[in-house]
Structures are given as structure tokens and as C-alpha cells.
Scaffold this active site. Structure first.
Site, PDB file in Angstrom:
ATOM      1  N   CYS A  60       0.807  -1.221   0.000  1.00  0.00           N
ATOM      2  CA  CYS A  60       0.000   0.000   0.000  1.00  0.00           C
ATOM      3  C   CYS A  60       0.842   1.275   0.000  1.00  0.00           C
ATOM      4  O   CYS A  60       0.327   2.359  -0.280  1.00  0.00           O
ATOM      5  CB  CYS A  60      -0.951   0.007   1.196  1.00  0.00           C
ATOM      6  SG  CYS A  60      -2.101  -1.380   1.220  1.00  0.00           S
ATOM      7  N   HIS A  76      -3.484   7.322   2.810  1.00  0.00           N
ATOM      8  CA  HIS A  76      -3.849   6.020   2.259  1.00  0.00           C
ATOM      9  C   HIS A  76      -5.242   5.659   2.761  1.00  0.00           C
ATOM     10  O   HIS A  76      -5.546   5.802   3.944  1.00  0.00           O
ATOM     11  CB  HIS A  76      -2.827   4.976   2.698  1.00  0.00           C
ATOM     12  CG  HIS A  76      -3.230   3.569   2.409  1.00  0.00           C
ATOM     13  ND1 HIS A  76      -3.719   3.180   1.179  1.00  0.00           N
ATOM     14  CD2 HIS A  76      -3.236   2.453   3.191  1.00  0.00           C
ATOM     15  CE1 HIS A  76      -4.000   1.891   1.215  1.00  0.00           C
ATOM     16  NE2 HIS A  76      -3.722   1.428   2.423  1.00  0.00           N
ATOM     17  N   ASN A 105     -10.144  -0.066   0.143  1.00  0.00           N
ATOM     18  CA  ASN A 105      -8.687   0.024   0.128  1.00  0.00           C
ATOM     19  C   ASN A 105      -8.179  -0.473  -1.221  1.00  0.00           C
ATOM     20  O   ASN A 105      -8.252  -1.670  -1.511  1.00  0.00           O
ATOM     21  CB  ASN A 105      -8.118  -0.825   1.273  1.00  0.00           C
ATOM     22  CG  ASN A 105      -6.615  -0.734   1.381  1.00  0.00           C
ATOM     23  OD1 ASN A 105      -5.942  -0.224   0.503  1.00  0.00           O
ATOM     24  ND2 ASN A 105      -6.073  -1.257   2.469  1.00  0.00           N
TER      25      ASN A 105
END
Length: 326
Positions: free
Chosen positions: A118, A253, A283
């Protein structure tokens, strides 16, 4: 002298791509033992996009990259390099970046992938920034593109509801600007392999005995996330002699609304200065920051001259931050 110009990587274009298929929490509840209320309360997620078979990381990344080039008015053949953050590449090799290069007909560019989960987009920004500052290249397309729907274990209701697919891209170009002018001001990268076993994919080309599903120990990830991310953000502020009050926007994020809120609270940033897309996209790993950044630039929230802080944490653990002036 105050009028001395500095060579910097300046953001000149953004682009996005989201798969056509939208999957709501209610639809997920038909597939696994969960509910809209359970997912929304714990994560802030209300829907996510899942890729069709043709919507690969390179397909989506090329679409986002093309949009970023068009926004900047740059012809693909003028592009210098392509960096792709992805944990879900089309192939073990060649890289997703070279597939995107071919799709864009960026004949003068070179390309490679970064694997930082990520945090991949932040890592990509850092590498692109260093390359531009060193004079190695004059333009870099930095892309995050992920198809996490293909590595989810739909028997694990605690993780499969959290992720989605998509791609985001930014074009960075070398510019000679004053110290208070636009561009990437600094990037800050970290990793701790001792925490590798709390978020990982249990398989790879070299591990045929493993199924290749995403595994996450959510409580452990949450326990580390807010402190590590807040630390990286404070590191960026200190490096530039700034405080949280100087920041116009935080673009985090998009993993979990509670983590996003926790970092914002630690920094004393009001919610209206934090860009949130996790409710719509879930996500999307390395794609989440460029997707959120592009959408806030394109809808006019983020304006030229404003200071934007980016931060991410992912499997590794890897984490980092970047400070950008538009």
C-alpha cells in the site's frame, strides 16, 4: 539569494481509472457472513469496484496514465519514465510498467515496478523525485494500479470486504522554481520486516505450495498504523520547518476511516482538510493515494499553491510520507 531557482519534480497532471463494476456492502453480505452495518461501522467503506477479466493492472494503469498525460498536455512519446506501484502485476515479468509503456506508445520512456504494497505510490514518488532532482530524467509518470479482488480469500470476511480495484496516476515534470514554488518538497520512507507476518500475501511465483491469498491481522495492523503514520507525517513537517497548521490538505492512504480519523486527530487537522474516498473505493492499496489526490485536484478542492501531505502504510511493514506543493 532569495531568487535562486531549484530543480524540482512538479505535479502537472493527474488521472484515474475505476472498474465499471461496483459492489456494495449489501452485495458483499450476500457472498460472505457480514452486513452493511458491520462493514460501515468498522471501516467507513460503503462500496468498492471489482475488475472484470480484461481490467488488469496494466489496462487500468494505462488508462489512468493516459488521462494524466492528457491533463498535462504531454505527448506520450515525450515521456521519460514510468514507475508503477503494484502488488498485483499482470506477470511476474515483464513489469506492468512496460505493458503500460506499450499501451501508451511512450516510445522514449523506460519503466519498472515497485513492490511496497500500500506504500507503493509513496515509494514511487520518492524514486521519481530523486531521478528528476539528479537530472536523470525530465518527466516521470508515477502510477498505482491494483486488482486486489484477485488475491482475496472470500472465506475470510474480516479482509475480503476491505479491498477494491482501481488505478491512479500523476505526471511529474522537472521545473526550475523558487524555494516557495511548486513541487515535491520531501519524501520519507520506512520499513520494518519484523512486522512482515501481520500483513502479507501467502504465496508467489516461487511458492507454488501456497494459495496466494491476502492475509491480514487487522488488530495488529491498526495498533501500529496510527503511530507510524503520524510519525512519518511529523517527519515531513519537521524536515520543511512546518507545522500541521501550515498544511492545506492531508491525503492519506485509504485503508480504514478509523485510521484516517486517528491520524487527523493526532495532527490536530479538522476533518474538512482530510481527503476521504475509502467509502467509495475501499482500500485500493498503491492506487488509493493517487486516486484520492486526483479526485480532489479535479473537483477543485486542492488548488494551485496549496500544501498537501501524503502518507501510507502497507505490508512489509512499509510506510512513508511526502510533502507536495501544487
Amino acid at each position: 539569494m532569495s531568487d535562486t531557482l531549484i530543480r524540482r519534480a512538479v505535479l502537472t497532471g493527474t488521472g484515474t481509472y475505476l472498474p465499471e463494476k461496483i459492489v456494495t456492502n449489501a452485495e458483499m453480505a450476500q457472498r460472505v457472513d457480514t452486513s452493511d452495518e458491520w462493514i460501515t461501522e468498522r471501516t467507513g467503506i460503503r462500496q468498492r469496484h471489482f475488475a472484470a477479466p480484461y481490467e488488469t493492472a496494466s489496462f487500468m494503469g494505462a488508462a489512468a496514465g493516459r488521462a494524466a498525460l492528457e491533463a498535462a498536455g504531454m505527448a506520450p512519446e515525450k515521456l521519460g519514465a514510468i514507475i508503477v506501484g503494484t502488488s498485483t502485476p499482470d506477470n511476474a515479468f515483464p513489469s506492468t510498467a512496460v505493458h503500460i509503456q506499450a499501451a501508451l506508445e511512450a516510445t522514449s520512456a523506460y519503466g519498472f515496478d515497485l513492490a511496497a504494497a500500500c506504500s507503493g505510490f509513496i515509494y514511487g514518488l520518492s524514486v521519481a523525485d530523486a531521478m528528476i532532482r539528479a537530472g536523470q530524467v525530465d518527466s516521470v509518470l508515477v502510477i498505482g494500479s491494483e486488482v486486489y479482488s484477485r488475491i482475496l480469500n472470500f472465506e475470510d470476511r474480516g479482509t475480503c470486504v476491505l479491498f477494491g480495484d482501481g488505478a491512479g496516476a500523476v505526471l511529474l515534470e522537472a521545473r526550475n522554481v523558487p524555494k516557495d514554488g511548486p513541487g515535491l518538497l520531501s519524501t520519507h520512507l520506512h520499513s520494518d520486516g519484523r512486522l512482515a507476518d501481520i500483513l502479507y500475501v501467502d504465496g508467489a511465483v516461487g511458492r507454488l505450495d501456497m494459495p496466494g491469498h491476502l492475509v491480514m491481522h487487522g488488530k495488529e495492523v491498526f495498533r501500529h498504523a496510527v503511530n507510524l503514520l503520524s510519525g512519518a507525517v511529523n517527519e515531513a513537517l519537521a524536515a520543511n520547518q512546518l507545522t500541521a497548521a501550515d498544511i492545506d490538505w492531508l491525503v492519506p492512504h485509504q485503508a480504514n476511516k478509523r485510521i484516517i480519523d486517528g491520524v487527523g486527530k493526532k495532527l490536530g487537522l479538522p476533518a474538512e482538510r482530510v481527503v476521504v474516498t475509502v467509502d467509495k473505493h475501499a482500500n485500493t492499496s498503491a492506487a488509493s493515494i493517487p486516486l484520492a489526490l486526483a479526485m480532489a485536484v479535479q473537483d477543485g478542492r486542492i488548488k494551485p499553491g496549496q500544501l498537501v501531505l501524503l502518507e501510507a502504510l502497507g505490508g512489509g511493514l512499509t510506510w512513508g510520507s511526502a510533502l507536495l506543493r501544487l
